[in-house]
Design an enzyme around this catalytic site. Structure first.
Site, PDB file in Angstrom:
ATOM      1  N   SER A   1       0.856  -1.186   0.000  1.00 10.81           N
ATOM      2  CA  SER A   1       0.000   0.000   0.000  1.00 10.81           C
ATOM      3  C   SER A   1       0.893   1.236   0.000  1.00 10.81           C
ATOM      4  CB  SER A   1      -0.882   0.004   1.254  1.00 10.81           C
ATOM      5  OG  SER A   1      -1.477   1.270   1.467  1.00 10.81           O
TER       6      SER A   1
ATOM      7  N   TYR B   1      -1.886  -0.777  10.632  1.00 12.57           N
ATOM      8  CA  TYR B   1      -1.885  -1.218   9.237  1.00 12.57           C
ATOM      9  C   TYR B   1      -0.675  -0.648   8.505  1.00 12.57           C
ATOM     10  CZ  TYR B   1      -3.486  -1.413   4.338  1.00 12.57           C
ATOM     11  OH  TYR B   1      -3.583  -1.616   2.981  1.00 12.57           O
TER      12      TYR B   1
END
Length: 258
Positions: free
Chosen positions: A138, A151
């Site tokens: 990501s 995360y």
């Protein structure tokens, strides 16, 4: 450039979002096998994949990458079917910062364990023929994610693992290239399920930051998948790509020690 001819490809991930879109695109390549490893089987989605190209054998193996024993069992089943793996795509992701252990297990330790268990069947000095490991990370593995710090931390770790495994000395020994793809904001089920702000209230002062994230322009899974396939076709060891509404861009992380 990537040679797909007669390759055994393992995709570890679910049946939604850009990962599944990439599987659909790969099915148009002259592969030998596509093995989907996921927690839950989706028979209809598997049938749709198989219908794209009957010359490529589609298979399913149950695997929960948050469970070490499940990874061991899944890898054993995969190798029992195909003997070796040419391409491994780590496509599992989970955004649930409140559950720290699961978030780290899904986005980091599961990725590491899965990769290391498949390596003996990819490493040309062992039972493999060389190949490529593609990890889907990501943009928040490249920059801070204050609205979801756990995360972000896990994704940073995954990129660090990929960069380390892509060391030129290791690559020349194993023949296994490592690359990382970092999608920007994408309108996946993972993100759309987070529109309810209540899930973030346990993180102090996060509501405004999360609203900014959700208000940002998002790419579609289809757009992301096209860029991901373009990146994979390069088969460039150590490469890190950002896939966004602006297209695909390779980035070069800062190196502090020489």
């Amino acid at each position: 450039m990537m040679d797909w001819n007669n390759k055994n490809v393992v995709y570890v991930g679910g049946f939604s979002g850009f990962g599944y879109q990439v599987c659909q695109m790969m099915m148009k390549k002259p592969m030998k096998h596509l093995i989907v490893c996921s927690r839950m089987e989706n028979v209809e989605m598997l049938k749709k994949l198989q219908a794209i190209n009957t010359s490529v054998k589609v298979m399913f193996v149950q695997m929960n990458i948050a469970d070490y024993a499940s990874i061991v069992k899944g890898v054993k089943q995969v190798i029992g079917h195909v003997g070796h793996v040419d391409v491994l795509i780590n496509g599992v992701g989970g955004l649930a910062d409140k559950d720290v252990e699961t978030t780290v297990a899904v986005n980091l330790t599961g990725l590491i364990n899965t990769t290391l268990m498949f390596m003996p069947y990819m490493d040309k000095t062992q039972s493999g023929h060389g190949g490529m490991v593609v990890s889907i990370s990501s943009v928040y593995g490249l920059e801070p994610g204050p609205a979801f710090s756990v995360y972000s931390a896990a994704k940073h770790g995954g990129i660090g693992f990929t960069r380390s495994m892509a060391d030129e000395h290791l690559y020349h020994k194993t023949g296994v290239a490592f690359m990382c793809i970092c999608p920007a904001m994408t309108s996946t089920e993972l993100m759309m399920n987070k529109r309810d702000m209540n899930w973030m209230k346990w993180v102090p002062h996060s509501e405004e930051m999360w609203k900014m994230v959700m208000d940002a322009k998002m790419q579609t899974p289809e757009e992301c998948a096209v860029n991901m396939m373009t990146a994979m076709e390069q088969a460039k060891n150590g490469a890190i790509y950002i896939c966004s509404t602006s297209g695909m861009k390779e980035i070069t992380p800062t190196v502090y020690m020489h």
